[in-house]
Design a protein around this motif. Sequence first.
Motif, mmCIF file in Angstrom:
data_model
loop_
_atom_site.group_PDB
_atom_site.id
_atom_site.type_symbol
_atom_site.label_atom_id
_atom_site.label_comp_id
_atom_site.label_asym_id
_atom_site.label_seq_id
_atom_site.Cartn_x
_atom_site.Cartn_y
_atom_site.Cartn_z
ATOM 1 N N PRO A 239 0.802 -1.233 0.000
ATOM 2 C CA PRO A 239 0.000 0.000 0.000
ATOM 3 C C PRO A 239 0.829 1.274 0.000
ATOM 4 C CG PRO A 239 0.233 -0.761 2.238
ATOM 5 C CD PRO A 239 1.018 -1.727 1.375
ATOM 6 N N PHE A 240 2.167 1.138 0.131
ATOM 7 C CA PHE A 240 2.941 2.344 0.414
ATOM 8 C C PHE A 240 2.839 3.407 -0.673
ATOM 9 C CE2 PHE A 240 4.750 -0.942 3.088
ATOM 10 C CZ PHE A 240 4.647 -0.304 4.310
ATOM 11 N N TYR A 241 3.043 2.986 -1.925
ATOM 12 C CA TYR A 241 3.049 4.002 -2.978
ATOM 13 C C TYR A 241 1.681 4.201 -3.609
ATOM 14 C CZ TYR A 241 7.934 4.609 -2.195
ATOM 15 O OH TYR A 241 9.124 4.925 -1.592
ATOM 16 N N THR A 242 0.795 3.244 -3.507
ATOM 17 C CA THR A 242 -0.566 3.504 -4.000
ATOM 18 C C THR A 242 -1.183 4.632 -3.177
ATOM 19 O OG1 THR A 242 -1.204 1.621 -2.637
ATOM 20 C CG2 THR A 242 -1.174 1.273 -5.010
ATOM 21 N N ILE A 243 -0.996 4.583 -1.872
ATOM 22 C CA ILE A 243 -1.590 5.604 -1.002
ATOM 23 C C ILE A 243 -0.885 6.945 -1.161
ATOM 24 C CG2 ILE A 243 -1.992 6.253 1.408
ATOM 25 C CD1 ILE A 243 -3.892 4.098 0.373
ATOM 26 N N LYS A 244 0.446 6.886 -1.186
ATOM 27 C CA LYS A 244 1.202 8.146 -1.306
ATOM 28 C C LYS A 244 0.893 8.826 -2.646
ATOM 29 C CE LYS A 244 5.884 9.975 -0.828
ATOM 30 N NZ LYS A 244 7.299 9.642 -0.600
ATOM 31 N N ASP A 245 0.861 8.045 -3.722
ATOM 32 C CA ASP A 245 0.532 8.611 -5.036
ATOM 33 C C ASP A 245 -0.889 9.162 -5.054
ATOM 34 O OD1 ASP A 245 3.000 8.024 -5.976
ATOM 35 O OD2 ASP A 245 2.379 6.507 -7.436
ATOM 36 N N ALA A 246 -1.797 8.429 -4.431
ATOM 37 C CA ALA A 246 -3.187 8.889 -4.404
ATOM 38 C C ALA A 246 -3.285 10.219 -3.676
ATOM 39 C CB ALA A 246 -4.077 7.847 -3.734
ATOM 40 N N TYR A 247 -2.547 10.359 -2.585
ATOM 41 C CA TYR A 247 -2.545 11.631 -1.862
ATOM 42 C C TYR A 247 -2.026 12.753 -2.759
ATOM 43 C CZ TYR A 247 -0.657 15.302 1.098
ATOM 44 O OH TYR A 247 -0.321 16.514 1.621
ATOM 45 N N ALA A 248 -0.903 12.462 -3.443
ATOM 46 C CA ALA A 248 -0.318 13.495 -4.309
ATOM 47 C C ALA A 248 -1.279 13.871 -5.438
ATOM 48 C CB ALA A 248 1.007 12.997 -4.893
ATOM 49 N N ILE A 249 -1.961 12.877 -5.966
ATOM 50 C CA ILE A 249 -2.905 13.137 -7.055
ATOM 51 C C ILE A 249 -4.031 14.046 -6.573
ATOM 52 C CG2 ILE A 249 -4.722 12.046 -8.445
ATOM 53 C CD1 ILE A 249 -2.751 9.678 -8.855
ATOM 54 N N VAL A 250 -4.582 13.733 -5.423
ATOM 55 C CA VAL A 250 -5.681 14.546 -4.889
ATOM 56 C C VAL A 250 -5.189 15.968 -4.624
ATOM 57 C CG1 VAL A 250 -7.291 14.837 -2.985
ATOM 58 C CG2 VAL A 250 -6.885 12.564 -3.920
ATOM 59 N N ALA A 251 -3.975 16.075 -4.059
ATOM 60 C CA ALA A 251 -3.439 17.409 -3.775
ATOM 61 C C ALA A 251 -3.235 18.189 -5.076
ATOM 62 C CB ALA A 251 -2.123 17.286 -3.003
ATOM 63 N N PHE A 252 -2.744 17.512 -6.098
ATOM 64 C CA PHE A 252 -2.496 18.194 -7.376
ATOM 65 C C PHE A 252 -3.809 18.632 -8.023
ATOM 66 C CE2 PHE A 252 -1.250 18.867 -11.750
ATOM 67 C CZ PHE A 252 0.016 19.413 -11.641
ATOM 68 N N LEU A 253 -4.854 17.845 -7.786
ATOM 69 C CA LEU A 253 -6.170 18.194 -8.337
ATOM 70 C C LEU A 253 -6.623 19.579 -7.880
ATOM 71 C CD1 LEU A 253 -8.391 14.992 -8.170
ATOM 72 C CD2 LEU A 253 -7.745 16.291 -10.198
ATOM 73 N N LEU A 254 -6.147 19.992 -6.700
ATOM 74 C CA LEU A 254 -6.523 21.324 -6.209
ATOM 75 C C LEU A 254 -6.109 22.411 -7.193
ATOM 76 C CD1 LEU A 254 -5.773 21.475 -2.377
ATOM 77 C CD2 LEU A 254 -7.948 21.882 -3.515
ATOM 78 N N ILE A 255 -4.893 22.305 -7.714
ATOM 79 C CA ILE A 255 -4.407 23.292 -8.694
ATOM 80 C C ILE A 255 -5.295 23.235 -9.935
ATOM 81 C CG2 ILE A 255 -2.445 24.041 -10.081
ATOM 82 C CD1 ILE A 255 -0.619 22.524 -8.188
ATOM 83 N N PHE A 256 -5.565 22.019 -10.355
ATOM 84 C CA PHE A 256 -6.371 21.810 -11.562
ATOM 85 C C PHE A 256 -7.765 22.422 -11.415
ATOM 86 C CE2 PHE A 256 -9.114 18.578 -13.906
ATOM 87 C CZ PHE A 256 -8.905 19.135 -15.148
#
Lengths: 416, 291
Positions: A239-256
């Motif tokens: 789960p380590f990078y699926t979760i970390k990537d998912a967090y980053a994706i959601v955070a990046f969506l804010l800019i979008f």
Amino acid sequence: MSGHATFEPQNKYVKWFEDRLPILGLVHSSLVAFQTPRNLNYWWTFGGILFMFLMIQIITGVILAMHYIPHETLAFDSTEHILRNVNYGWLIRYMHANGASMFFFAVYIHMFRGFYYGSFKGPREGLWILGVIIYNLMMAAGFLGYVLPWGQMSFWAATVITNLFSAFPIIGEPIVHWLWGGYSVGQPTLNRFYSFHYLVPMILFVFVILHVWALHVVGNNNPTGISVKSKQDTLPFHPFYTIKDAYAIVAFLLIFVWFVFFNPNQLGHPDNYIPANPMVTPPHIVPEWYFLPFYAILRAVPDKLGGVLLMFGALAMLAVMPWLDRSKARSLTYRPIMAVFFWLFVIDALFLGWLGSQPAEGIYVIMSRLATAYYFLHFLIIMPLVSTFEKPRPRPESIMQSVLDKAGDASPAKEA
Amino acid sequence: MIKRNHMMTSKSVRKALLGLATVSVLALPLLAHPAQASGGAATPHTQNWSFAGVFGRFDKAQLKRGLQVYREVCSACHGLKRVAFRTLAEPGGPEMSIEAVKALAKEYEVQDGPDDEGEMYTRTALLSDYFPSPYPNDNAARASNNGALPPDLSIITKARGYLRGFPNWFFDLFTGYQETGVDYLYALLTGYEEEAPEGFVLNDGMNFNHYFSGNQIAMPAPLSDEGVEYADGTKATVKQMAKDVSAFLMWTAEPTLEQRKRIGFQVILFILLFAGMMYFTTKRLWRGVKH
């Protein structure tokens, strides 16, 4: 890489399926059990972010294609129709237009991360070159898509860019007429650009799959640039990078979403809300922001063919990078001199971007020449020379060791 | 021709030097901004608009006044061909009553057909019709206007703009300022001089305007005090009318603005919450894992 843990299904139906088509095992080995260096920082999340934007572009694009009409008298109107009359059409259209910008924004970070940590160096040359191909396909798709609304900037961007090919002697003009499907940018051009705009992302998608495949052969690079040596250096992707990537994706969506909902036209050009008019040339033809550095290189020299060759050369530099840098160390963390040149290159690229937005006259041309010269100097002289003469700082023995050093903990690792 | 701030370069450079490549790359698109207010034209001032900002909403009374100005003044030469009458009654616009819009549409004639005999005919407009344009085509428009073409106004506030300059373009990133077009339009409508300044050579039939590119515009000053009599009793000064019609044309250009900002706020809230939860999930997962 010992990334391929075995997938042993317990369920007999899954086992039956797996024995015939081992696709679940493939997913398992690349997204679940895949051994990933434990020290990846957030710059490594941009691969996932890019994949999300590819999906956003495809989904919104398919919906836009249901309402868009690739005809020179209807294209502009159909785009306005999407914005005004189609239910949530404004949302789909603004997501697609701003998604393209975010896609490039993310890919530039992804690329500069590769520059800095030496992800382009062996054994990842193939992975890197696939990435360069994807980047080129992205530029093609971005340009083709920008033409489709058939506004003033669409039309004149198409005219300027297709005209580049006329720089080649003898074959140039026939190529341009062949691209246009006539003697000027017009209906056949728009129609085929629409077709290509649908085709190029499909090719791009195939290359993305190859890119991911190549990644799973050689494994991730990491901030230390040293290779994975033992199981201690890695963690399972899930789960380590699926979760970390998912967090980053959601955070990046804010800019979008900020751009989509609160400033959807800031990254565009007002002239593209004026319907295409072959009789009126806009005072300044400016490409989308993500092409500006290359646009500056194109206009840096007075010779058209020279400019075209320089521009393609600038892209070619990316592909040959793995052979220009000879340093044993990958990460610039251990190469202080090259790290300075890295930042100078970032500045040069941004400076070229700014120059690309300026008129090609006077002092801007001189500055463009200097910045272009430095661009090539970086790849052709600085990279080979510095990598030959710079002695890298001592690197940790292993990824795990670097992690422990960072934590100030000298005791050997216990956990798996 | 572009009065771009030279400081911008050194600023971007310094930023990159500080390692804030992220911010700089994001800023890059803004450097590419258009050169509309050019050729000696003055830079428009930012106005207070009710529809600006994250919580921006149109002022319905203002949109109605703007519609009145368009109908009584602008429509003599300018079309509004992308605006359907029905939208005047839809949420997020002037929100007139259906009856009022039907009555308004009845004042217009549109061409329809062919009928059973194969003949084209005119009829009064329905809710589903679009504002008819004053001229049948561009050539007719030019012929009636001394060679100049009065543009259709449906999306004019998105098709115009001006350079923001440093550091405004940078702050715009965070404020969501996107009113360059409507600010320019207001400035243009209020930027006329009866006499060109001394030494300025005005071409025949042209008018002096501080904000138009090259300072000469074919359109004569369209607004004059008390040019319309507002139904709601507002005093019809030039500035008031310019402001109202500019706001109205922002709505015609972006009729989904209110919906967009309303949904956008909800989406941002949701993603903030989601990102916060993901942050703590990630933190929890990685706690105790050396990385």
